[in-house]
Design an enzyme around this catalytic site. Sequence first.
Site, PDB file in Angstrom:
ATOM      1  N   ILE A  12       0.853  -1.195   0.000  1.00  0.00           N
ATOM      2  CA  ILE A  12       0.000   0.000   0.000  1.00  0.00           C
ATOM      3  C   ILE A  12       0.892   1.249   0.000  1.00  0.00           C
ATOM      4  O   ILE A  12       0.622   2.209  -0.733  1.00  0.00           O
ATOM      5  CB  ILE A  12      -0.919   0.045   1.248  1.00  0.00           C
ATOM      6  CG1 ILE A  12      -1.603  -1.301   1.517  1.00  0.00           C
ATOM      7  CG2 ILE A  12      -1.922   1.204   1.145  1.00  0.00           C
ATOM      8  CD1 ILE A  12      -2.743  -1.644   0.674  1.00  0.00           C
ATOM      9  N   SER A  34      10.811  -5.120   7.166  1.00  0.00           N
ATOM     10  CA  SER A  34      10.583  -6.482   7.651  1.00  0.00           C
ATOM     11  C   SER A  34       9.727  -7.272   6.657  1.00  0.00           C
ATOM     12  O   SER A  34       9.790  -8.494   6.610  1.00  0.00           O
ATOM     13  CB  SER A  34       9.907  -6.461   9.019  1.00  0.00           C
ATOM     14  OG  SER A  34       8.609  -5.910   8.920  1.00  0.00           O
ATOM     15  N   ASP A  58      12.205   2.282  12.329  1.00  0.00           N
ATOM     16  CA  ASP A  58      11.063   1.532  12.871  1.00  0.00           C
ATOM     17  C   ASP A  58      10.210   2.505  13.681  1.00  0.00           C
ATOM     18  O   ASP A  58      10.744   3.314  14.440  1.00  0.00           O
ATOM     19  CB  ASP A  58      11.628   0.419  13.770  1.00  0.00           C
ATOM     20  CG  ASP A  58      10.571  -0.578  14.187  1.00  0.00           C
ATOM     21  OD1 ASP A  58      10.736  -1.754  13.877  1.00  0.00           O
ATOM     22  OD2 ASP A  58       9.579  -0.173  14.845  1.00  0.00           O
ATOM     23  N   SER A 124      -8.704  -1.171   9.078  1.00  0.00           N
ATOM     24  CA  SER A 124      -9.146  -2.262   8.212  1.00  0.00           C
ATOM     25  C   SER A 124     -10.600  -2.579   8.487  1.00  0.00           C
ATOM     26  O   SER A 124     -11.082  -2.440   9.615  1.00  0.00           O
ATOM     27  CB  SER A 124      -8.293  -3.497   8.521  1.00  0.00           C
ATOM     28  OG  SER A 124      -8.868  -4.654   7.969  1.00  0.00           O
ATOM     29  N   TYR A 148      -4.839  -9.464  15.251  1.00  0.00           N
ATOM     30  CA  TYR A 148      -4.538  -8.428  14.263  1.00  0.00           C
ATOM     31  C   TYR A 148      -5.663  -7.393  14.232  1.00  0.00           C
ATOM     32  O   TYR A 148      -5.435  -6.190  14.323  1.00  0.00           O
ATOM     33  CB  TYR A 148      -4.341  -9.064  12.868  1.00  0.00           C
ATOM     34  CG  TYR A 148      -4.548  -8.093  11.740  1.00  0.00           C
ATOM     35  CD1 TYR A 148      -3.642  -7.055  11.533  1.00  0.00           C
ATOM     36  CD2 TYR A 148      -5.660  -8.188  10.895  1.00  0.00           C
ATOM     37  CE1 TYR A 148      -3.860  -6.135  10.502  1.00  0.00           C
ATOM     38  CE2 TYR A 148      -5.875  -7.286   9.885  1.00  0.00           C
ATOM     39  CZ  TYR A 148      -4.967  -6.258   9.688  1.00  0.00           C
ATOM     40  OH  TYR A 148      -5.185  -5.352   8.694  1.00  0.00           O
ATOM     41  N   LYS A 152      -5.992  -3.128  15.429  1.00  0.00           N
ATOM     42  CA  LYS A 152      -6.543  -1.994  14.663  1.00  0.00           C
ATOM     43  C   LYS A 152      -7.621  -1.279  15.483  1.00  0.00           C
ATOM     44  O   LYS A 152      -7.686  -0.047  15.503  1.00  0.00           O
ATOM     45  CB  LYS A 152      -7.121  -2.483  13.329  1.00  0.00           C
ATOM     46  CG  LYS A 152      -6.085  -3.028  12.354  1.00  0.00           C
ATOM     47  CD  LYS A 152      -5.176  -1.941  11.807  1.00  0.00           C
ATOM     48  CE  LYS A 152      -4.172  -2.465  10.805  1.00  0.00           C
ATOM     49  NZ  LYS A 152      -3.184  -1.444  10.377  1.00  0.00           N
ATOM     50  N   ASN A 198      -3.662 -14.108   0.933  1.00  0.00           N
ATOM     51  CA  ASN A 198      -4.818 -13.449   0.313  1.00  0.00           C
ATOM     52  C   ASN A 198      -5.068 -13.991  -1.093  1.00  0.00           C
ATOM     53  O   ASN A 198      -4.190 -14.575  -1.730  1.00  0.00           O
ATOM     54  CB  ASN A 198      -4.614 -11.928   0.294  1.00  0.00           C
ATOM     55  CG  ASN A 198      -4.510 -11.355   1.692  1.00  0.00           C
ATOM     56  OD1 ASN A 198      -3.517 -10.742   2.046  1.00  0.00           O
ATOM     57  ND2 ASN A 198      -5.523 -11.582   2.499  1.00  0.00           N
ATOM     58  N   LEU A 199      -6.289 -13.781  -1.556  1.00  0.00           N
ATOM     59  CA  LEU A 199      -6.740 -14.439  -2.785  1.00  0.00           C
ATOM     60  C   LEU A 199      -5.964 -14.015  -4.042  1.00  0.00           C
ATOM     61  O   LEU A 199      -5.468 -14.863  -4.784  1.00  0.00           O
ATOM     62  CB  LEU A 199      -8.245 -14.156  -2.972  1.00  0.00           C
ATOM     63  CG  LEU A 199      -8.876 -14.786  -4.205  1.00  0.00           C
ATOM     64  CD1 LEU A 199      -8.828 -16.308  -4.125  1.00  0.00           C
ATOM     65  CD2 LEU A 199     -10.321 -14.320  -4.369  1.00  0.00           C
TER      66      LEU A 199
HETATM   67  C1  UD1 Z   1      -8.165 -11.041   4.872  1.00  0.00           C
HETATM   68  C2  UD1 Z   1      -8.082 -10.962   6.367  1.00  0.00           C
HETATM   69  C3  UD1 Z   1      -8.438  -9.550   6.789  1.00  0.00           C
HETATM   70  C4  UD1 Z   1      -7.545  -8.544   6.083  1.00  0.00           C
HETATM   71  C5  UD1 Z   1      -7.683  -8.713   4.573  1.00  0.00           C
HETATM   72  C6  UD1 Z   1      -6.738  -7.801   3.812  1.00  0.00           C
HETATM   73  C7  UD1 Z   1      -8.577 -13.234   7.143  1.00  0.00           C
HETATM   74  C8  UD1 Z   1      -9.553 -14.109   7.818  1.00  0.00           C
HETATM   75  N1  UD1 Z   1      -8.953 -11.955   6.947  1.00  0.00           N
HETATM   76  O1  UD1 Z   1      -9.497 -10.793   4.505  1.00  0.00           O
HETATM   77  O2  UD1 Z   1      -8.294  -9.423   8.185  1.00  0.00           O
HETATM   78  O3  UD1 Z   1      -7.900  -7.230   6.443  1.00  0.00           O
HETATM   79  O4  UD1 Z   1      -7.351 -10.062   4.239  1.00  0.00           O
HETATM   80  O5  UD1 Z   1      -6.976  -7.883   2.438  1.00  0.00           O
HETATM   81  O6  UD1 Z   1      -7.484 -13.637   6.811  1.00  0.00           O
HETATM   82  N2  UD1 Z   1      -9.655 -17.378  -0.500  1.00  0.00           N
HETATM   83  C9  UD1 Z   1      -9.602 -18.634  -1.039  1.00  0.00           C
HETATM   84  N3  UD1 Z   1      -8.384 -19.196  -1.264  1.00  0.00           N
HETATM   85  C10 UD1 Z   1      -7.214 -18.567  -0.987  1.00  0.00           C
HETATM   86  C11 UD1 Z   1      -7.264 -17.264  -0.427  1.00  0.00           C
HETATM   87  C12 UD1 Z   1      -8.518 -16.712  -0.182  1.00  0.00           C
HETATM   88  O7  UD1 Z   1     -10.634 -19.267  -1.311  1.00  0.00           O
HETATM   89  O8  UD1 Z   1      -6.125 -19.144  -1.218  1.00  0.00           O
HETATM   90  C13 UD1 Z   1     -10.970 -16.760  -0.291  1.00  0.00           C
HETATM   91  C14 UD1 Z   1     -11.300 -16.496   1.167  1.00  0.00           C
HETATM   92  O9  UD1 Z   1     -11.892 -17.614   1.776  1.00  0.00           O
HETATM   93  C15 UD1 Z   1     -12.244 -15.294   1.030  1.00  0.00           C
HETATM   94  C16 UD1 Z   1     -11.733 -14.552  -0.205  1.00  0.00           C
HETATM   95  O10 UD1 Z   1     -10.960 -15.504  -0.930  1.00  0.00           O
HETATM   96  O11 UD1 Z   1     -13.559 -15.730   0.777  1.00  0.00           O
HETATM   97  C17 UD1 Z   1     -10.839 -13.371   0.128  1.00  0.00           C
HETATM   98  O12 UD1 Z   1      -9.807 -13.826   0.995  1.00  0.00           O
HETATM   99  P1  UD1 Z   1      -8.590 -12.873   1.423  1.00  0.00           P
HETATM  100  O13 UD1 Z   1      -7.956 -12.303   0.221  1.00  0.00           O
HETATM  101  O14 UD1 Z   1      -7.709 -13.657   2.349  1.00  0.00           O
HETATM  102  O15 UD1 Z   1      -9.296 -11.673   2.183  1.00  0.00           O
HETATM  103  P2  UD1 Z   1     -10.244 -11.680   3.484  1.00  0.00           P
HETATM  104  O16 UD1 Z   1     -10.418 -13.034   4.027  1.00  0.00           O
HETATM  105  O17 UD1 Z   1     -11.480 -10.937   3.140  1.00  0.00           O
END
Ligand code: UD1
Length: 353
Positions: A12, A34, A58, A124, A148, A152, A198-199
Amino acid sequence: MMILLTGGAGYIGSHVCVALLDAGLDVVAIDNLSNSNKASLERVQSICGRSLVFRHADVRDEEAIYEILRDCGVTAVIHLAGLKAVGDSNVRPMTYYENNVLGTMRLVSAMKRANVKTLVFSSSATVYGPPRYLPVDEKHPLGPTNPYGRTKCFIEEILRDIYRSDDDWRIGILRYFNPVGAHESGLVGEDPLGVPNNLLPFVAQVAIGQRDKLSIWGGDYDTPDGTGIRDFIHVVDLASGHLSALRHLTRPGVLTVNLGTGNGSSVLEVIRAFEAVSGRSIPYEIGERRAGDVAICYADPTFAREALGWRSARSLQQMCADHWRWQLKNPNGYRDTPVLKVQGRSRSLASRR
Ligand code: UD1
Protein backbone atom coordinates in the site's frame (compact mmCIF):
# COMPACT_ATOMS: atom_id res chain seq x y z
CA MET A 1 4.16 20.11 2.26
CA MET A 2 6.30 17.27 3.61
CA ILE A 3 4.49 14.03 4.47
CA LEU A 4 5.96 11.29 6.63
CA LEU A 5 4.79 7.93 5.28
CA THR A 6 5.38 4.99 7.64
CA GLY A 7 5.53 1.57 5.97
CA GLY A 8 6.31 3.48 2.78
CA ALA A 9 8.11 0.61 0.99
CA GLY A 10 5.21 -1.85 1.34
CA TYR A 11 2.40 -2.75 -1.03
CA ILE A 12 0.00 0.00 0.00
CA GLY A 13 2.84 2.37 0.95
CA SER A 14 4.46 2.36 -2.49
CA HIS A 15 1.12 3.21 -4.14
CA VAL A 16 0.35 5.95 -1.60
CA CYS A 17 3.82 7.33 -2.31
CA VAL A 18 3.00 7.57 -6.02
CA ALA A 19 -0.26 9.37 -5.23
CA LEU A 20 1.50 11.88 -2.96
CA LEU A 21 4.40 12.60 -5.32
CA ASP A 22 2.05 12.89 -8.32
CA ALA A 23 0.03 15.44 -6.33
CA GLY A 24 3.16 17.55 -5.84
CA LEU A 25 3.64 16.72 -2.15
CA ASP A 26 7.05 15.84 -0.72
CA VAL A 27 7.57 12.50 0.99
CA VAL A 28 9.86 11.07 3.60
CA ALA A 29 9.18 7.34 3.65
CA ILE A 30 10.27 5.18 6.56
CA ASP A 31 10.17 1.41 6.74
CA ASN A 32 11.86 -1.28 8.85
CA LEU A 33 11.87 -3.46 5.69
CA SER A 34 10.58 -6.48 7.65
CA ASN A 35 8.04 -7.27 4.93
CA SER A 36 9.03 -4.96 2.10
CA ASN A 37 11.83 -4.09 -0.28
CA LYS A 38 13.17 -0.63 -0.85
CA ALA A 39 13.44 -1.36 -4.56
CA SER A 40 9.74 -0.44 -4.55
CA LEU A 41 10.66 3.14 -3.73
CA GLU A 42 13.28 3.29 -6.49
CA ARG A 43 10.50 2.34 -8.85
CA VAL A 44 8.09 4.87 -7.35
CA GLN A 45 10.63 7.54 -8.22
CA SER A 46 10.88 6.38 -11.83
CA ILE A 47 7.09 6.33 -12.15
CA CYS A 48 6.74 9.86 -10.79
CA GLY A 49 9.97 11.38 -12.09
CA ARG A 50 10.47 12.88 -8.64
CA SER A 51 12.63 11.95 -5.70
CA LEU A 52 11.68 11.15 -2.15
CA VAL A 53 13.62 10.69 1.05
CA PHE A 54 13.93 7.19 2.52
CA ARG A 55 14.98 6.39 6.09
CA HIS A 56 15.40 2.86 7.34
CA ALA A 57 13.59 3.25 10.66
CA ASP A 58 11.06 1.53 12.87
CA VAL A 59 8.02 3.34 14.23
CA ARG A 60 8.80 1.93 17.68
CA ASP A 61 11.98 4.03 17.72
CA GLU A 62 10.46 7.24 19.05
CA GLU A 63 13.72 9.18 19.03
CA ALA A 64 14.45 8.34 15.38
CA ILE A 65 10.91 9.32 14.38
CA TYR A 66 11.12 12.56 16.34
CA GLU A 67 14.38 13.49 14.60
CA ILE A 68 12.90 12.75 11.17
CA LEU A 69 9.80 14.84 11.91
CA ARG A 70 11.93 17.73 13.11
CA ASP A 71 14.74 17.56 10.53
CA CYS A 72 12.53 17.03 7.48
CA GLY A 73 9.94 19.66 8.36
CA VAL A 74 7.08 17.17 8.29
CA THR A 75 3.56 18.64 8.50
CA ALA A 76 1.44 15.47 8.37
CA VAL A 77 1.86 11.72 8.82
CA ILE A 78 0.30 8.79 6.98
CA HIS A 79 0.78 5.73 9.17
CA LEU A 80 0.71 2.39 7.38
CA ALA A 81 3.50 0.50 9.15
CA GLY A 82 2.31 -2.64 10.89
CA LEU A 83 1.95 -6.40 10.78
CA LYS A 84 -1.13 -7.69 8.98
CA ALA A 85 -1.38 -11.48 8.77
CA VAL A 86 -4.43 -12.78 10.62
CA GLY A 87 -3.17 -16.34 11.15
CA ASP A 88 0.25 -15.17 12.30
CA SER A 89 -1.39 -12.81 14.78
CA ASN A 90 -3.08 -15.78 16.47
CA VAL A 91 0.33 -17.45 16.88
CA ARG A 92 2.28 -14.41 18.14
CA PRO A 93 -0.20 -11.86 19.44
CA MET A 94 2.35 -9.95 21.52
CA THR A 95 4.42 -9.25 18.43
CA TYR A 96 1.33 -7.72 16.83
CA TYR A 97 0.51 -5.61 19.89
CA GLU A 98 4.09 -4.44 20.09
CA ASN A 99 4.49 -3.55 16.42
CA ASN A 100 1.04 -2.15 15.78
CA VAL A 101 -0.20 -0.70 19.09
CA LEU A 102 3.09 0.25 20.76
CA GLY A 103 4.47 1.41 17.40
CA THR A 104 1.53 3.80 16.99
CA MET A 105 1.87 5.04 20.57
CA ARG A 106 5.54 5.87 20.02
CA LEU A 107 4.77 7.54 16.70
CA VAL A 108 2.07 9.69 18.28
CA SER A 109 4.41 10.66 21.15
CA ALA A 110 7.05 11.73 18.64
CA MET A 111 4.43 13.70 16.69
CA LYS A 112 3.27 15.45 19.86
CA ARG A 113 6.85 16.44 20.70
CA ALA A 114 7.40 17.75 17.17
CA ASN A 115 4.00 19.49 17.20
CA VAL A 116 2.81 17.58 14.14
CA LYS A 117 -0.87 16.86 14.75
CA THR A 118 -2.27 15.66 11.43
CA LEU A 119 -2.44 11.89 11.05
CA VAL A 120 -4.03 9.48 8.55
CA PHE A 121 -4.12 5.93 9.89
CA SER A 122 -4.59 2.70 7.94
CA SER A 123 -7.24 0.66 9.68
CA SER A 124 -9.15 -2.26 8.21
CA ALA A 125 -12.65 -3.56 7.63
CA THR A 126 -11.52 -6.41 9.84
CA VAL A 127 -12.47 -4.18 12.83
CA TYR A 128 -16.15 -4.91 12.08
CA GLY A 129 -15.86 -8.68 12.48
CA PRO A 130 -18.69 -10.78 11.01
CA PRO A 131 -21.14 -8.35 9.36
CA ARG A 132 -24.49 -8.00 11.15
CA TYR A 133 -25.92 -6.20 8.12
CA LEU A 134 -24.83 -5.28 4.60
CA PRO A 135 -23.45 -3.10 3.21
CA VAL A 136 -21.20 -2.35 6.16
CA ASP A 137 -21.23 1.35 7.06
CA GLU A 138 -19.05 3.14 9.59
CA LYS A 139 -21.74 2.86 12.28
CA HIS A 140 -21.60 -0.93 12.17
CA PRO A 141 -20.61 -2.31 15.62
CA LEU A 142 -16.98 -3.34 16.00
CA GLY A 143 -16.08 -6.92 16.86
CA PRO A 144 -12.74 -8.13 15.51
CA THR A 145 -12.19 -11.86 15.87
CA ASN A 146 -8.39 -12.06 15.97
CA PRO A 147 -5.39 -10.23 17.52
CA TYR A 148 -4.54 -8.43 14.26
CA GLY A 149 -8.05 -6.98 14.06
CA ARG A 150 -7.96 -6.07 17.74
CA THR A 151 -4.73 -4.10 17.28
CA LYS A 152 -6.54 -1.99 14.66
CA CYS A 153 -9.50 -1.46 17.01
CA PHE A 154 -7.29 -0.51 19.96
CA ILE A 155 -5.32 1.93 17.82
CA GLU A 156 -8.55 3.56 16.62
CA GLU A 157 -9.61 4.01 20.25
CA ILE A 158 -6.20 5.38 21.24
CA LEU A 159 -6.40 7.93 18.42
CA ARG A 160 -9.87 9.04 19.55
CA ASP A 161 -8.50 9.48 23.08
CA ILE A 162 -5.60 11.55 21.73
CA TYR A 163 -8.11 13.89 20.10
CA ARG A 164 -10.26 14.04 23.26
CA SER A 165 -7.17 15.03 25.23
CA ASP A 166 -6.02 17.68 22.74
CA ASP A 167 -8.51 18.99 20.20
CA ASP A 168 -5.83 20.38 17.87
CA TRP A 169 -5.45 16.93 16.32
CA ARG A 170 -6.77 16.14 12.85
CA ILE A 171 -7.08 12.40 12.48
CA GLY A 172 -8.32 10.33 9.55
CA ILE A 173 -9.01 6.63 10.14
CA LEU A 174 -9.34 4.68 6.89
CA ARG A 175 -10.94 1.25 7.05
CA TYR A 176 -9.71 -0.67 4.01
CA PHE A 177 -11.74 -3.46 2.47
CA ASN A 178 -9.71 -5.82 0.21
CA PRO A 179 -6.90 -4.00 -1.62
CA VAL A 180 -5.76 -5.73 -4.84
CA GLY A 181 -4.20 -4.85 -8.19
CA ALA A 182 -1.07 -2.86 -8.91
CA HIS A 183 0.08 0.37 -10.49
CA GLU A 184 -0.71 0.30 -14.22
CA SER A 185 3.01 0.65 -15.06
CA GLY A 186 3.58 -2.85 -13.66
CA LEU A 187 6.54 -1.42 -11.72
CA VAL A 188 5.10 -1.64 -8.20
CA GLY A 189 2.72 -4.21 -6.77
CA GLU A 190 2.21 -6.76 -4.04
CA ASP A 191 5.23 -8.93 -3.24
CA PRO A 192 4.12 -11.42 -0.59
CA LEU A 193 6.66 -13.25 1.55
CA GLY A 194 6.19 -17.01 1.25
CA VAL A 195 2.79 -18.53 0.53
CA PRO A 196 0.26 -15.75 -0.05
CA ASN A 197 -2.62 -15.66 2.44
CA ASN A 198 -4.82 -13.45 0.31
CA LEU A 199 -6.74 -14.44 -2.78
CA LEU A 200 -5.35 -12.27 -5.61
CA PRO A 201 -1.63 -12.92 -5.08
CA PHE A 202 -2.37 -16.64 -4.86
CA VAL A 203 -4.45 -16.58 -8.06
CA ALA A 204 -1.67 -14.66 -9.85
CA GLN A 205 0.95 -17.21 -8.79
CA VAL A 206 -1.25 -20.05 -10.08
CA ALA A 207 -1.79 -18.19 -13.37
CA ILE A 208 1.94 -17.81 -13.92
CA GLY A 209 2.60 -21.45 -13.05
CA GLN A 210 4.37 -21.01 -9.71
CA ARG A 211 1.62 -22.95 -7.93
CA ASP A 212 -0.41 -25.88 -9.24
CA LYS A 213 -3.86 -24.84 -8.12
CA LEU A 214 -5.89 -22.61 -5.90
CA SER A 215 -7.77 -23.99 -2.91
CA ILE A 216 -11.10 -22.26 -2.59
CA TRP A 217 -11.88 -22.14 1.08
CA GLY A 218 -15.52 -23.14 1.14
CA GLY A 219 -18.00 -23.66 -1.68
CA ASP A 220 -21.09 -23.97 0.51
CA TYR A 221 -21.61 -20.40 1.69
CA ASP A 222 -25.04 -18.86 1.39
CA THR A 223 -24.04 -16.89 -1.73
CA PRO A 224 -25.19 -17.27 -5.37
CA ASP A 225 -22.24 -19.52 -6.35
CA GLY A 226 -21.40 -20.84 -2.86
CA THR A 227 -18.03 -19.04 -2.57
CA GLY A 228 -17.18 -16.07 -0.33
CA ILE A 229 -17.93 -12.52 -1.46
CA ARG A 230 -15.61 -9.57 -0.77
CA ASP A 231 -15.27 -5.91 -1.68
CA PHE A 232 -12.07 -5.85 -3.73
CA ILE A 233 -10.69 -2.36 -4.24
CA HIS A 234 -7.94 -1.31 -6.65
CA VAL A 235 -4.85 -0.29 -4.68
CA VAL A 236 -4.50 2.87 -6.81
CA ASP A 237 -8.04 3.92 -5.82
CA LEU A 238 -7.21 3.09 -2.20
CA ALA A 239 -4.06 5.22 -2.43
CA SER A 240 -6.00 8.19 -3.78
CA GLY A 241 -8.29 7.86 -0.75
CA HIS A 242 -5.31 8.75 1.47
CA LEU A 243 -4.70 11.90 -0.51
CA SER A 244 -8.38 12.84 -0.25
CA ALA A 245 -8.28 12.21 3.50
CA LEU A 246 -5.24 14.44 3.89
CA ARG A 247 -6.91 17.20 1.91
CA HIS A 248 -10.12 16.97 3.92
CA LEU A 249 -8.48 17.09 7.32
CA THR A 250 -8.86 20.84 7.27
CA ARG A 251 -10.43 21.03 10.72
CA PRO A 252 -9.55 19.32 13.98
CA GLY A 253 -11.48 16.12 14.62
CA VAL A 254 -11.50 12.41 13.93
CA LEU A 255 -12.87 11.23 10.59
CA THR A 256 -13.51 7.47 10.29
CA VAL A 257 -14.16 6.32 6.73
CA ASN A 258 -14.61 3.05 4.82
CA LEU A 259 -12.48 2.67 1.69
CA GLY A 260 -14.31 0.14 -0.46
CA THR A 261 -16.19 0.05 -3.74
CA GLY A 262 -19.60 -0.99 -2.43
CA ASN A 263 -19.57 -4.00 -4.79
CA GLY A 264 -19.08 -7.59 -3.75
CA SER A 265 -17.37 -10.17 -5.98
CA SER A 266 -17.23 -13.89 -5.28
CA VAL A 267 -14.06 -15.98 -5.37
CA LEU A 268 -15.32 -17.68 -8.56
CA GLU A 269 -16.04 -14.32 -10.18
CA VAL A 270 -12.49 -13.22 -9.39
CA ILE A 271 -11.09 -16.41 -10.91
CA ARG A 272 -13.13 -15.89 -14.10
CA ALA A 273 -12.09 -12.24 -14.38
CA PHE A 274 -8.44 -13.18 -13.89
CA GLU A 275 -8.66 -15.95 -16.51
CA ALA A 276 -10.22 -13.52 -18.98
CA VAL A 277 -7.54 -10.83 -18.65
CA SER A 278 -4.57 -13.23 -18.45
CA GLY A 279 -5.68 -15.79 -21.01
CA ARG A 280 -4.45 -18.46 -18.55
CA SER A 281 -6.55 -21.06 -16.82
CA ILE A 282 -6.67 -21.10 -13.03
CA PRO A 283 -7.10 -24.68 -11.81
CA TYR A 284 -8.83 -24.86 -8.45
CA GLU A 285 -10.32 -27.26 -5.96
CA ILE A 286 -12.99 -26.51 -3.42
CA GLY A 287 -11.86 -27.24 0.13
CA GLU A 288 -13.00 -26.66 3.68
CA ARG A 289 -13.95 -23.21 4.91
CA ARG A 290 -11.09 -21.18 6.44
CA ALA A 291 -11.58 -20.57 10.16
CA GLY A 292 -12.68 -16.99 10.82
CA ASP A 293 -13.93 -16.32 7.25
CA VAL A 294 -17.37 -14.83 6.67
CA ALA A 295 -19.68 -15.45 3.71
CA ILE A 296 -20.13 -11.87 2.52
CA CYS A 297 -18.57 -8.54 3.31
CA TYR A 298 -18.77 -5.31 1.34
CA ALA A 299 -18.68 -1.64 2.16
CA ASP A 300 -21.14 1.16 2.17
CA PRO A 301 -18.89 3.80 0.57
CA THR A 302 -21.44 6.65 0.91
CA PHE A 303 -19.66 8.43 3.74
CA ALA A 304 -16.35 8.41 1.84
CA ARG A 305 -18.11 10.30 -0.98
CA GLU A 306 -19.72 12.76 1.41
CA ALA A 307 -16.78 13.36 3.72
CA LEU A 308 -13.82 13.05 1.34
CA GLY A 309 -15.35 13.54 -2.11
CA TRP A 310 -13.70 10.20 -2.91
CA ARG A 311 -14.98 7.14 -4.75
CA SER A 312 -13.30 4.15 -6.30
CA ALA A 313 -13.13 4.20 -10.10
CA ARG A 314 -11.53 0.95 -11.24
CA SER A 315 -13.39 -2.27 -12.12
CA LEU A 316 -12.64 -5.86 -11.10
CA GLN A 317 -11.34 -6.43 -14.67
CA GLN A 318 -8.88 -3.57 -14.26
CA MET A 319 -7.79 -4.86 -10.84
CA CYS A 320 -7.05 -8.27 -12.34
CA ALA A 321 -5.39 -6.84 -15.48
CA ASP A 322 -3.06 -4.63 -13.43
CA HIS A 323 -2.31 -7.39 -10.94
CA TRP A 324 -1.46 -9.71 -13.84
CA ARG A 325 0.80 -7.15 -15.55
CA TRP A 326 2.76 -6.76 -12.30
CA GLN A 327 3.02 -10.55 -11.86
CA LEU A 328 4.16 -11.08 -15.48
CA LYS A 329 6.80 -8.36 -15.33
CA ASN A 330 8.01 -9.38 -11.87
CA PRO A 331 7.56 -13.14 -11.45
CA ASN A 332 9.82 -13.01 -8.38
CA GLY A 333 8.54 -9.71 -7.05
CA TYR A 334 11.31 -7.26 -6.23
CA ARG A 335 13.83 -10.03 -5.61
CA ASP A 336 15.40 -9.69 -9.08
CA THR A 337 16.03 -5.96 -8.61
CA PRO A 338 19.71 -5.16 -7.94
CA VAL A 339 20.20 -4.32 -4.25
CA LEU A 340 21.36 -0.79 -3.47
CA LYS A 341 23.96 -0.21 -0.84
CA VAL A 342 22.58 2.16 1.77
CA GLN A 343 25.29 4.66 2.62
CA GLY A 344 24.04 6.26 5.79
CA ARG A 345 20.54 6.84 6.99
CA SER A 346 20.09 10.39 5.85
CA ARG A 347 20.51 10.13 2.08
CA SER A 348 17.60 10.23 -0.27
CA LEU A 349 17.12 7.32 -2.65
CA ALA A 350 17.53 9.68 -5.56
CA SER A 351 20.91 10.83 -4.30
CA ARG A 352 22.18 7.24 -4.39
CA ARG A 353 21.40 6.68 -8.05
C1 UD1 B 1 -8.16 -11.04 4.87
C2 UD1 B 1 -8.08 -10.96 6.37
C3 UD1 B 1 -8.44 -9.55 6.79
C4 UD1 B 1 -7.54 -8.54 6.08
C5 UD1 B 1 -7.68 -8.71 4.57
C6 UD1 B 1 -6.74 -7.80 3.81
C7 UD1 B 1 -8.58 -13.23 7.14
C8 UD1 B 1 -9.55 -14.11 7.82
N1 UD1 B 1 -8.95 -11.96 6.95
O1 UD1 B 1 -9.50 -10.79 4.51
O2 UD1 B 1 -8.29 -9.42 8.19
O3 UD1 B 1 -7.90 -7.23 6.44
O4 UD1 B 1 -7.35 -10.06 4.24
O5 UD1 B 1 -6.98 -7.88 2.44
O6 UD1 B 1 -7.48 -13.64 6.81
N2 UD1 B 1 -9.66 -17.38 -0.50
C9 UD1 B 1 -9.60 -18.63 -1.04
N3 UD1 B 1 -8.38 -19.20 -1.26
C10 UD1 B 1 -7.21 -18.57 -0.99
C11 UD1 B 1 -7.26 -17.26 -0.43
C12 UD1 B 1 -8.52 -16.71 -0.18
O7 UD1 B 1 -10.63 -19.27 -1.31
O8 UD1 B 1 -6.13 -19.14 -1.22
C13 UD1 B 1 -10.97 -16.76 -0.29
C14 UD1 B 1 -11.30 -16.50 1.17
O9 UD1 B 1 -11.89 -17.61 1.78
C15 UD1 B 1 -12.24 -15.29 1.03
C16 UD1 B 1 -11.73 -14.55 -0.20
O10 UD1 B 1 -10.96 -15.50 -0.93
O11 UD1 B 1 -13.56 -15.73 0.78
C17 UD1 B 1 -10.84 -13.37 0.13
O12 UD1 B 1 -9.81 -13.83 1.00
P1 UD1 B 1 -8.59 -12.87 1.42
O13 UD1 B 1 -7.96 -12.30 0.22
O14 UD1 B 1 -7.71 -13.66 2.35
O15 UD1 B 1 -9.30 -11.67 2.18
P2 UD1 B 1 -10.24 -11.68 3.48
O16 UD1 B 1 -10.42 -13.03 4.03
O17 UD1 B 1 -11.48 -10.94 3.14
